[in-house]
Design a protein around this motif. Structure first.
Motif, PDB file in Angstrom:
ATOM      1  N   SER A 273       0.830  -1.204   0.000  1.00  0.00           N
ATOM      2  CA  SER A 273       0.000   0.000   0.000  1.00  0.00           C
ATOM      3  C   SER A 273       0.865   1.254   0.000  1.00  0.00           C
ATOM      4  O   SER A 273       0.554   2.240  -0.685  1.00  0.00           O
ATOM      5  CB  SER A 273      -0.925   0.003   1.224  1.00  0.00           C
ATOM      6  OG  SER A 273      -1.806  -1.108   1.202  1.00  0.00           O
ATOM      7  N   GLN A 277       1.043   4.273  -2.924  1.00  0.00           N
ATOM      8  CA  GLN A 277       0.845   5.682  -2.582  1.00  0.00           C
ATOM      9  C   GLN A 277       2.086   6.510  -2.898  1.00  0.00           C
ATOM     10  O   GLN A 277       1.977   7.664  -3.337  1.00  0.00           O
ATOM     11  CB  GLN A 277       0.469   5.831  -1.109  1.00  0.00           C
ATOM     12  CG  GLN A 277      -0.068   7.208  -0.765  1.00  0.00           C
ATOM     13  CD  GLN A 277      -1.256   7.604  -1.625  1.00  0.00           C
ATOM     14  OE1 GLN A 277      -2.253   6.879  -1.713  1.00  0.00           O
ATOM     15  NE2 GLN A 277      -1.171   8.752  -2.294  1.00  0.00           N
ATOM     16  N   SER A 278       3.279   5.931  -2.703  1.00  0.00           N
ATOM     17  CA  SER A 278       4.511   6.689  -2.971  1.00  0.00           C
ATOM     18  C   SER A 278       4.648   7.000  -4.459  1.00  0.00           C
ATOM     19  O   SER A 278       5.072   8.104  -4.824  1.00  0.00           O
ATOM     20  CB  SER A 278       5.734   5.919  -2.466  1.00  0.00           C
ATOM     21  OG  SER A 278       6.006   4.765  -3.249  1.00  0.00           O
ATOM     22  N   ARG A 280       2.142   7.285  -6.611  1.00  0.00           N
ATOM     23  CA  ARG A 280       1.124   8.293  -6.925  1.00  0.00           C
ATOM     24  C   ARG A 280       1.541   9.666  -6.429  1.00  0.00           C
ATOM     25  O   ARG A 280       1.321  10.681  -7.110  1.00  0.00           O
ATOM     26  CB  ARG A 280      -0.214   7.876  -6.317  1.00  0.00           C
ATOM     27  CG  ARG A 280      -0.871   6.696  -7.024  1.00  0.00           C
ATOM     28  CD  ARG A 280      -2.113   6.209  -6.290  1.00  0.00           C
ATOM     29  NE  ARG A 280      -2.854   5.233  -7.080  1.00  0.00           N
ATOM     30  CZ  ARG A 280      -3.902   4.568  -6.640  1.00  0.00           C
ATOM     31  NH1 ARG A 280      -4.354   4.774  -5.397  1.00  0.00           N
ATOM     32  NH2 ARG A 280      -4.534   3.694  -7.412  1.00  0.00           N
ATOM     33  N   ASN A 281       2.147   9.716  -5.263  1.00  0.00           N
ATOM     34  CA  ASN A 281       2.628  11.003  -4.744  1.00  0.00           C
ATOM     35  C   ASN A 281       3.703  11.590  -5.653  1.00  0.00           C
ATOM     36  O   ASN A 281       3.713  12.796  -5.928  1.00  0.00           O
ATOM     37  CB  ASN A 281       3.183  10.833  -3.330  1.00  0.00           C
ATOM     38  CG  ASN A 281       2.103  10.570  -2.293  1.00  0.00           C
ATOM     39  OD1 ASN A 281       0.921  10.796  -2.542  1.00  0.00           O
ATOM     40  ND2 ASN A 281       2.492  10.088  -1.138  1.00  0.00           N
ATOM     41  N   GLU A 286      -3.362  10.297  -9.296  1.00  0.00           N
ATOM     42  CA  GLU A 286      -4.037   9.157  -8.672  1.00  0.00           C
ATOM     43  C   GLU A 286      -4.360   8.126  -9.751  1.00  0.00           C
ATOM     44  O   GLU A 286      -5.521   7.781  -9.987  1.00  0.00           O
ATOM     45  CB  GLU A 286      -5.314   9.631  -7.966  1.00  0.00           C
ATOM     46  CG  GLU A 286      -5.916   8.616  -7.016  1.00  0.00           C
ATOM     47  CD  GLU A 286      -5.283   8.582  -5.638  1.00  0.00           C
ATOM     48  OE1 GLU A 286      -5.803   7.869  -4.774  1.00  0.00           O
ATOM     49  OE2 GLU A 286      -4.265   9.277  -5.423  1.00  0.00           O
ATOM     50  N   VAL A 318      -7.155   0.108  -1.057  1.00  0.00           N
ATOM     51  CA  VAL A 318      -6.577   1.324  -1.640  1.00  0.00           C
ATOM     52  C   VAL A 318      -7.408   1.707  -2.854  1.00  0.00           C
ATOM     53  O   VAL A 318      -7.686   0.860  -3.713  1.00  0.00           O
ATOM     54  CB  VAL A 318      -5.105   1.091  -2.044  1.00  0.00           C
ATOM     55  CG1 VAL A 318      -4.529   2.328  -2.723  1.00  0.00           C
ATOM     56  CG2 VAL A 318      -4.272   0.713  -0.823  1.00  0.00           C
TER      57      VAL A 318
END
Length: 460
Positions: A273, A277-278, A280-281, A286, A318
């Motif tokens: 997860s 997220q990393s 996408r950041n 997104e 997620v």
């Protein structure tokens, strides 16, 4: 004579200035590339500080101007049209770079370990036939050359290649079959950026600062052993094979990895997860992130494989994720399922339904929705449950009471729900299904996709 020497000196100085200040680009901005359609894409590179850079495209005659900064970096934003091509892009500074045969379409990043890296020439099912029919000029590959680094890099090695039988046979089979179905259904060019490396754990594919800032991730990364075939240190493949790509506009990611993380199975959901997220950041996007569940295999120690499969199921919490099931298209004695065609097609079906919204119906296997208990019975409900059926009589359910000792259970299918019970458990509190490294699901839905293994116990 002095005048001649003076003129010669000026010419030499100008030549030197030009030779040391040429506009250059990362490897993935090159001939034959695919850019994301109907988007604002970033094009960047290097030049002489304060060098004026002009970018023009053949789909839009407007000039986009910028200057290299004091660190020799420059970038521009280009608005791409709907799918089409071929086009050219011209970048002019003290020198001129012309990129040709550029297509506009859909671009996907394909990453993971060996099951994503596996090529058609490596012995996949019906590989020779697939290679023979791989003359697909509107599908393009960019295969990132394996490399690792202690710090994030600015560029990487690789080149865009037009899909032919010769180039396809040495590219990711899963990515190719995924891209081919997208191309057939969307009728647009497809760009497949393959950055994968067999044997790599998830921790090496994410920024090391993300790991060091999280106690759980850091402790898990310390348990990873060295491997002679690949790096395992936090961030090493990310730094060399993902960081340079950050900012290159993509529609989404497909991912096939997890086998190497069976040693850290209890923390894989947290790790995976965080990786999603990393990325996408970093991209500020997104984007959809679809992944394949690892196949049933012995994996060397009890339950570590099925725990990773369950962690992948839980990672669906997620947003904008989807999971491809593989338990029905594998053998338990091979960690590399040879049927890469169905894996790629299942990836494509999820993308076509969830991202492109051009497909109807069920595209994922049955997933645990909820469990309720009444007396000696557990009532198990599934998502994606339309047309549930059993391929064999044994339902592979187990139940346990408060003591957490599991016993084999009977499962009666009632419409889209199972009633589960065991004579050895008078008051069930937990249920699990297909709970074993080599357990193969026998519950299927209308789309003939298998259910994921699961347990209602919370990971420790």
């Amino acid at each position: 004579m002095n005048k001649i020497k003076y003129c010669t000196l000026i010419i030499l100085l100008l030549a030197a200035n030009t030779s040391f200040s040429n506009v250059t680009l990362p490897a993935f901005f090159s001939d034959h590339m695919v850019l994301q359609q109907n988007a604002e894409v970033k094009l960047w590179g290097w030049g002489n500080p304060m060098e004026e850079i002009t970018v023009t495209t053949s789909w839009d005659t407007a000039e986009v101007k910028t200057k290299a900064d004091r660190h020799a970096n420059w970038q521009v934003l280009l608005k791409t049209p709907k799918a089409g091509g071929p086009y050219t892009i011209t970048i002019k500074g003290y020198n001129q770079v012309v990129l040709t045969d550029i297509l506009i379409g859909e671009v996907w990043l394909c990453s993971g370990q060996s099951n994503m890296e596996w090529t058609p020439s490596s012995g996949i099912t019906n590989g020779e036939e697939a290679i023979k029919n791989a003359d697909q000029p509107e599908i393009r590959f960019f295969n990132v050359v394996k490399n690792s680094a202690e710090n994030p890099q600015l560029d990487l090695k690789g080149e865009w290649q037009v899909c032919t039988p010769n180039t396809m046979q040495y590219s990711s089979a899963v990515a190719y079959f995924f891209g081919k179905k997208l191309h057939e259904n969307l009728n647009v060019p497809i760009g497949l950026v393959n950055s994968s490396w067999g044997g790599t754990p998830a921790e090496t594919w994410m920024p090391q600062e993300v790991i060091h800032a999280d106690k759980t991730l850091e402790e898990a990364s310390k348990k990873l052993g060295a491997d002679v075939w690949c790096p395992s240190e936090p961030g090493r493949t990310y730094n060399a094979m993902i960081a340079p790509l950050v900012g290159f506009k993509v529609a989404g990611v497909i991912w096939y990895q997890g086998e190497t993380n069976t040693g850290n199975a209890d923390t894989y959901q947290h790790t995976f997860s965080a990786l999603i997220q990393s990325w996408r950041n970093d991209w500020g996007q997104e984007f959809p992130f679809y992944y394949a569940q690892i196949a049933p295999f012995e994996y060397g120690a009890p339950e570590i494989g099925v725990k990773v499969r369950d962690a992948q199921r839980r990672t669906l919490a997620v947003p904008h994720t989807g999971m491809v099931m593989t338990s029905d298209i594998c053998t338990t004695d091979d960690i590399h399922p040879r049927n890469k065609l169905d894996v790629g097609l299942r990836f494509a079906n999820i993308a076509l339904k969830n991202h492109y919204q051009t497909m109807q119906g069920i595209v994922e296997g049955p997933l645990l929705d909820s469990v309720s208990f009444k007396g000696k019975k557990a009532y198990v409900y599934f998502k994606n449950s339309e047309g549930l059926y059993l391929k064999t009589k044994d339902t592979l359910f187990e139940v346990a009471g408060a003591d957490r000792v599991f016993h084999k259970a009977k499962g009666a299918l009632k419409k889209n729900m199972f009633i589960v019970s065991s004579d050895k458990v008078s008051k069930p509190k937990y249920v699990r299904y297909a709970w074993g490294n080599t357990s193969i699901s026998n519950i299927f839905n209308k789309a003939h996709l298998p259910a994921s293994s699961f347990t209602t116990e919370k990971p420790e």
